[in-house]
Design a protein around this motif. Sequence first.
Motif, mmCIF file in Angstrom:
data_model
loop_
_atom_site.group_PDB
_atom_site.id
_atom_site.type_symbol
_atom_site.label_atom_id
_atom_site.label_comp_id
_atom_site.label_asym_id
_atom_site.label_seq_id
_atom_site.Cartn_x
_atom_site.Cartn_y
_atom_site.Cartn_z
ATOM 1 N N CYS A 44 0.823 -1.208 0.000
ATOM 2 C CA CYS A 44 0.000 0.000 0.000
ATOM 3 C C CYS A 44 0.859 1.262 0.000
ATOM 4 N N ILE A 45 0.307 2.298 -0.615
ATOM 5 C CA ILE A 45 0.896 3.628 -0.565
ATOM 6 C C ILE A 45 0.178 4.409 0.522
ATOM 7 N N ASN A 46 0.930 5.047 1.411
ATOM 8 C CA ASN A 46 0.344 5.782 2.520
ATOM 9 C C ASN A 46 0.226 7.260 2.192
ATOM 10 N N THR A 47 -0.944 7.844 2.473
ATOM 11 C CA THR A 47 -1.066 9.295 2.388
ATOM 12 C C THR A 47 -0.767 9.934 3.746
ATOM 13 N N LYS A 48 -0.882 9.123 4.792
ATOM 14 C CA LYS A 48 -0.599 9.584 6.147
ATOM 15 C C LYS A 48 0.839 9.224 6.496
ATOM 16 N N ASP A 49 1.561 10.162 7.086
ATOM 17 C CA ASP A 49 2.959 9.928 7.437
ATOM 18 C C ASP A 49 3.067 8.814 8.477
ATOM 19 N N GLN A 50 3.958 7.863 8.222
ATOM 20 C CA GLN A 50 4.101 6.724 9.116
ATOM 21 C C GLN A 50 4.557 7.146 10.507
ATOM 22 N N LYS A 51 5.409 8.152 10.573
ATOM 23 C CA LYS A 51 5.871 8.643 11.873
ATOM 24 C C LYS A 51 4.711 9.227 12.670
ATOM 25 N N GLN A 52 3.797 9.902 11.962
ATOM 26 C CA GLN A 52 2.622 10.457 12.623
ATOM 27 C C GLN A 52 1.741 9.349 13.190
ATOM 28 N N ILE A 53 1.583 8.271 12.425
ATOM 29 C CA ILE A 53 0.787 7.129 12.897
ATOM 30 C C ILE A 53 1.412 6.526 14.155
ATOM 31 N N GLN A 54 2.735 6.371 14.153
ATOM 32 C CA GLN A 54 3.421 5.817 15.321
ATOM 33 C C GLN A 54 3.268 6.712 16.542
ATOM 34 N N GLU A 55 3.339 8.025 16.330
ATOM 35 C CA GLU A 55 3.168 8.959 17.443
ATOM 36 C C GLU A 55 1.759 8.881 18.017
ATOM 37 N N GLU A 56 0.768 8.747 17.147
ATOM 38 C CA GLU A 56 -0.615 8.611 17.612
ATOM 39 C C GLU A 56 -0.804 7.316 18.390
ATOM 40 N N ASP A 57 -0.194 6.238 17.898
ATOM 41 C CA ASP A 57 -0.261 4.960 18.621
ATOM 42 C C ASP A 57 0.360 5.083 20.007
ATOM 43 N N ASN A 58 1.494 5.769 20.093
ATOM 44 C CA ASN A 58 2.174 5.917 21.387
ATOM 45 C C ASN A 58 1.352 6.764 22.352
ATOM 46 N N ARG A 59 0.712 7.826 21.858
ATOM 47 C CA ARG A 59 -0.143 8.638 22.725
ATOM 48 C C ARG A 59 -1.324 7.818 23.233
ATOM 49 N N LEU A 60 -1.917 7.027 22.335
ATOM 50 C CA LEU A 60 -3.034 6.161 22.715
ATOM 51 C C LEU A 60 -2.575 5.142 23.765
ATOM 52 N N TYR A 61 -1.410 4.572 23.549
ATOM 53 C CA TYR A 61 -0.870 3.572 24.479
ATOM 54 C C TYR A 61 -0.651 4.181 25.862
ATOM 55 N N GLN A 62 -0.020 5.370 25.904
ATOM 56 C CA GLN A 62 0.247 6.014 27.182
ATOM 57 C C GLN A 62 -1.042 6.338 27.925
ATOM 58 N N LYS A 63 -2.058 6.734 27.172
ATOM 59 C CA LYS A 63 -3.352 7.043 27.774
ATOM 60 C C LYS A 63 -3.951 5.802 28.433
ATOM 61 N N LEU A 64 -3.877 4.672 27.736
ATOM 62 C CA LEU A 64 -4.417 3.425 28.290
ATOM 63 C C LEU A 64 -3.567 2.912 29.441
ATOM 64 N N LYS A 65 -2.263 3.083 29.332
ATOM 65 C CA LYS A 65 -1.342 2.535 30.337
ATOM 66 C C LYS A 65 -1.455 3.286 31.663
ATOM 67 N N ARG A 66 -1.867 4.563 31.596
ATOM 68 C CA ARG A 66 -1.978 5.367 32.822
ATOM 69 C C ARG A 66 -3.226 5.035 33.631
ATOM 70 N N GLN A 67 -4.109 4.233 33.065
ATOM 71 C CA GLN A 67 -5.337 3.876 33.781
ATOM 72 C C GLN A 67 -4.986 3.116 35.057
ATOM 73 N N THR A 68 -5.569 3.544 36.157
ATOM 74 C CA THR A 68 -5.317 2.847 37.433
ATOM 75 C C THR A 68 -6.338 1.747 37.687
ATOM 76 N N LYS A 69 -7.474 1.846 37.001
ATOM 77 C CA LYS A 69 -8.503 0.815 37.112
ATOM 78 C C LYS A 69 -8.704 0.168 35.742
ATOM 79 N N PRO A 70 -9.013 -1.121 35.701
ATOM 80 C CA PRO A 70 -9.237 -1.791 34.408
ATOM 81 C C PRO A 70 -10.378 -1.139 33.632
ATOM 82 N N ILE A 71 -10.189 -0.986 32.317
ATOM 83 C CA ILE A 71 -11.234 -0.445 31.449
ATOM 84 C C ILE A 71 -12.272 -1.530 31.185
ATOM 85 N N THR A 72 -13.518 -1.173 31.341
ATOM 86 C CA THR A 72 -14.610 -2.082 30.980
ATOM 87 C C THR A 72 -15.625 -1.310 30.146
ATOM 88 N N GLY A 73 -16.361 -2.021 29.326
ATOM 89 C CA GLY A 73 -17.379 -1.377 28.501
ATOM 90 C C GLY A 73 -18.269 -2.417 27.863
#
Length: 277
Positions: free
Chosen positions: A125-154
Amino acid sequence: MQGLGAALPVLLLLLLSAQLPRPAVAEQPPWAPGVERALDPSSRLAVGAARVALHNYNFHAASPSGLRALGQVRKATVKSIPGVGQKCYLQFTTEDYRSRENAGSCLATVLYPKKKSPPAVNIKCINTKDQKQIQEEDNRLYQKLKRQTKPITGSNIPDSFGNIEPALEPVWALAVAGSSYMMWEKSTEKVGYFMTQVKSVKQWMRKDDSLEFDYVILLHEMPTQEMISCHMRLIWLPGHPLKVKYTCDSENHRLEDGSGMESGSAAGIIREREENF
């Protein structure tokens, strides 16, 4: 002269046969084994194969921020390989899974084997979105989930109105990435799948860096219109392959392994969580 008279009919027959046109050699029909033939890009086979290729892509990308959905199939051909199966050659566009903005185009081949095994996919595939930007978004998402002190349920994500709570969007995106393994593995040239809803999700707190979730997911089977309930266990760490195990109601609770999780660690998780199934 009697001998010459007797020979005339034979000579006439020879002359006539020489002038008659020879029968043309029949051309091989385009649907013959080993012959590549054009597919209508909007056909069920072409569109289904493109979706299978994207399921494979989303699973192996292991990126909740880089998920893609099918845009439009531009070109498709198919070839029947004797003793092997049916192989589709595809060119299609993709969209960002959330924003539906153009995400680039892909070239792919999808082989549906005669034997009961997952489709073999090769995709670029050809990406229109910068791969570095995708990795940064993944890391922000990861840090947000990792900081949770209680398990996420839904439960019921999205709800009956199609809404997803912002706090649950990351676990929804991970469910899409993980269920892509299920949908890729279960698809055939006649049957395809969509993930429609996360019925429930529960996070398991881990001592290592990985994030782990248990899901109950609904898959919509096409064209049968059946809704299939599947239990999926997912482990994610940015920059690493997804680890997925699942079982679906229609498969007599047969556990399937995706992403090369080591058998020892997989067995440990099963023993640890079996009572929570």
